[in-house]
Design an enzyme around this catalytic site. Structure first.
Site, PDB file in Angstrom:
ATOM      1  N   CYS A   2     -13.213   5.394   0.494  1.00 58.80           N
ATOM      2  CA  CYS A   2     -13.904   5.844   1.710  1.00 58.80           C
ATOM      3  C   CYS A   2     -15.356   5.175   1.555  1.00 58.80           C
ATOM      4  O   CYS A   2     -15.316   4.071   0.930  1.00 58.80           O
ATOM      5  CB  CYS A   2     -14.026   7.428   1.332  1.00 58.80           C
ATOM      6  SG  CYS A   2     -12.610   8.244   1.186  1.00 58.80           S
ATOM      7  N   ILE A  49      -6.395   9.826   1.889  1.00 60.74           N
ATOM      8  CA  ILE A  49      -5.223   9.232   0.779  1.00 60.74           C
ATOM      9  C   ILE A  49      -4.563  10.604   0.209  1.00 60.74           C
ATOM     10  O   ILE A  49      -3.440  10.525   0.091  1.00 60.74           O
ATOM     11  CB  ILE A  49      -5.969   8.284  -0.028  1.00 60.74           C
ATOM     12  CG1 ILE A  49      -6.533   6.998   0.358  1.00 60.74           C
ATOM     13  CG2 ILE A  49      -4.732   7.771  -1.137  1.00 60.74           C
ATOM     14  CD1 ILE A  49      -5.630   6.209   1.167  1.00 60.74           C
ATOM     15  N   VAL A 282       0.931 -13.930   1.289  1.00 60.24           N
ATOM     16  CA  VAL A 282       0.523 -14.831   2.159  1.00 60.24           C
ATOM     17  C   VAL A 282       0.456 -16.123   1.648  1.00 60.24           C
ATOM     18  O   VAL A 282       0.631 -16.480   0.427  1.00 60.24           O
ATOM     19  CB  VAL A 282      -0.827 -14.276   2.794  1.00 60.24           C
ATOM     20  CG1 VAL A 282      -0.903 -13.351   3.588  1.00 60.24           C
ATOM     21  CG2 VAL A 282      -1.899 -14.701   1.583  1.00 60.24           C
TER      22      VAL A 282
END
Length: 608
Positions: A2, A49, A282
């Protein structure tokens, strides 16, 4: 994961907490809430979460005492703590936030020593304010003063979003940044704003009487010879036991979880131990796959029997997103691997809310090639210092060459040479470009030399990186690039139980011959195929040197490096000379050029 912001003072505009909190909204899109009481305002953005119910929204208030908490992070031993505390306290949620709150009520400021996890915390206890940051510095927390008010936030941009804050550039960090690609001290590029150091709490006993925070250190990185582990078999067993336990705890979530996976041992080991449904990778569409490890990630995923999502990043996508990447980095940091991490986080967030990653392994287990004590320079440095100094003096008659630089460098002690894994420019290079009035400021050597006093060379280098490179570079980019996409990044290597093993390993179990992370590799033998646990470290290769020989990248950088802002700090003709030399293939300056580019973009956005 958060984010939060806060203001403490007597004469502040309470609505400014809204702008501060809005500036970090990307950290928590699930809910936004506020708390206001007399001279304290808190704002919180939540990424749900654990315990997804609204009852776990923050700020959270204890009904019996009125104590208020905002908390960013995850506590991995919260269930154990809850069982320990439930005999004396009533719990109304299933969240780890409430466990942290009750832990404070039970143990006071010592509560941080009971937490196993990553966290940044602010607690309002009557007139008392307590700020806290986790042992390893995984979660960020900034605080700053302006007009007798205290401001704090999960990101620097949170404080800068407050129009009452009197912003002024702190140039003391500029030289060290250009040398290291990250800042050296706990200050920031904004005067009167600091990071709360890792493993620290900051306390104001009475906010009505003072705004000055008293910093108290409760943890620091230290290696020890007490209970030293020298036996290979013992080391392997201890590492495996600690890592399995850490990974299992890090998997706890009420949302979908995945893993970042490259071709290296660290992310591969975490993926193999956690066995998520999906891994994410990636690569770059450049140089015939030279900058693409995604094939190795797909191969391991297939062996493990898990799904893999891969994105091949194009040059066009990088150019279109480069300015946003710099913005979300929050403060100047020129590690090129932030670029792929930004796209990797975007990819993962399409399917999961939490990912596990391999950060921290190199620092605690000895993974960087710069830790090796082989090669011609290392052998040369074993000669008496008097001989090396004489040779360095005689080298002045030589033309500039690799030999001359080696003789000069070889005359220095290791503590003068090693200032961290990322050292992208020499002081001479910077002095040619940086305006003379900014040449003063932090000299990293003055901060790093202390670690060479009572430690082996290897331990000293590790401590330098643990206290500087990992704090101001590795963990910063991990947090900011993941949170740019509201993704929680968890790092199982940076766990107290794992650290308790790593800190006791003999040097030989970390570096053996030319093998880095020796004991960790041995621990991975029965988990990973040999091709993975024996693979040398690559880092995350980024083809910036090729991009800067493309006209579109060249023009983008030239626009920034010749701007009026650039003229405030740098010799623009020298910057263009570097850019042209690189563009024409005469030399490689991409890392230096990127550091200037990042700083100038950050400055323009933060101070205009």
């Amino acid at each position: 994961m958060c984010g939060f912001s806060g203001i403490v003072g007597k004469n502040f505009i309470s609505d400014n907490i809204n702008s501060m909190t809005s500036a970090i909204k990307h950290r928590g899109p699930s809910n936004t809430s506020y708390f206001n009481k007399e001279n304290i305002s808190l704002g919180f953005v939540r990424l749900s979460i654990i315990d997804l119910n609204d009852r776990s929204n923050q700020p959270m208030i204890d009904e019996n005492t009125g104590v208020v908490i905002v908390f960013n992070g995850e506590i991995y031993n919260y269930k154990e703590l809850r069982n320990e505390l439930k005999s004396g306290y009533e719990f109304t949620t299933e969240s780890d936030t409430e466990v942290v709150l009750k832990s404070y009520l039970n143990w006071g400021e010592d509560f941080v020593n009971h937490l196993r996890g990553m966290f940044a915390i602010a607690i309002v206890d009557g007139k008392k304010l307590v700020l806290a940051r986790d042992h390893f510095g995984i979660k960020p927390l900034y605080y700053g003063y302006s007009d007798n008010n205290l401001y704090f936030s999960s990101e620097l941009k949170g404080i800068l979003a407050n129009r009452e804050f009197n912003r002024e550039l702190n140039t003391d960090e500029l030289f060290s940044y250009l040398e290291l690609q990250h800042m050296a001290g706990d200050s920031t590029f904004v005067k009167n704003i600091n990071r709360l150091p890792y493993g620290s709490i900051g306390v104001i006993e009475d906010v009505e009487a003072t705004r000055e925070i008293k910093i108290k250190k409760y943890f620091k990185f230290e290696f020890t010879d007490d209970d030293l582990i020298e036996d290979e078999k013992e080391a392997v067993n201890e590492i495996k036991k600690a890592l399995v336990n850490s990974v299992n705890l890090h998997k706890n979530a009420d949302v979908d979880l995945g893993c970042f996976l490259s071709g290296g041992i660290d992310s591969s080991l975490i993926t193999a131990l956690s066995m998520p449904k999906t891994s994410f990778s990636v690569g770059f569409s450049d140089e015939n796959g030279k900058f693409d490890e995604s094939g190795e990630a797909r191969a391991l995923s297939k062996i493990l029997g898990i799904e893999n999502r891969t994105k091949i990043i194009t040059e066009k996508e990088v150019l279109e997103n480069l300015r946003d990447i710099v913005y979300y980095l929050d403060e100047p940091q020129a590690n090129l691997s932030s670029i792929p991490l930004y796209f990797l986080s975007e990819l993962a967030r399409r399917e999961v809310t939490v990912v596990l990653s391999g950060e921290g392994s190199d620092e605690i287990f000895g993974g960087y090639e710069s830790y090796l004590e082989n090669g011609s320079l290392a052998k040369y440095q074993k000669l008496p210092k008097s001989i090396r100094k004489l040779a360095a003096g005689l080298s002045n008659i030589l033309p500039n060459s690799g030999l001359k630089r080696k003789l000069k460098k070889g005359s220095l002690d290791e503590s003068d040479i090693f200032i961290g894994e990322a050292n992208i420019a020499s002081r001479d290079d910077i002095e040619e470009i940086l305006d003379k009035k900014y040449l003063s400021g932090y000299n990293p050597r003055e901060l790093t030399k202390v670690y060479f006093n009572d430690n082996s060379i290897l331990r000293a280098k590790q401590l330098v990186d643990l206290n500087f490179f990992m704090q101001k570079d590795i963990l910063l980019k991990g947090d900011r690039m993941s949170m740019a996409h509201s993704l929680e990044l968890r790092v199982p290597f940076l766990d107290l139980e794992v650290w308790n093993v790593a800190r006791r390993l003999s040097d030989d179990l970390k570096i053996r011959g030319n093998v880095t992370k020796f004991a960790l590799r041995e621990a991975a033998r029965d988990v990973l195929p040999e091709e993975w646990y024996n693979r040398p470290k690559k880092g995350f290769p980024v083809p910036m040197r090729h991009w800067l020989r493309r006209e579109d990248f060249y023009n983008e950088f030239k626009e920034v490096l010749t701007s009026s802002e650039a003229g405030i700090f740098f010799n623009r003709e020298k910057l263009v000379q570097l850019l042209d030399e690189h563009y024409e293939g005469k030399n490689r300056h991409h890392r230096k050029l990127y550091s200037y580019y990042v700083f100038l973009l950050w400055y323009e956005r933060s101070f205009k």
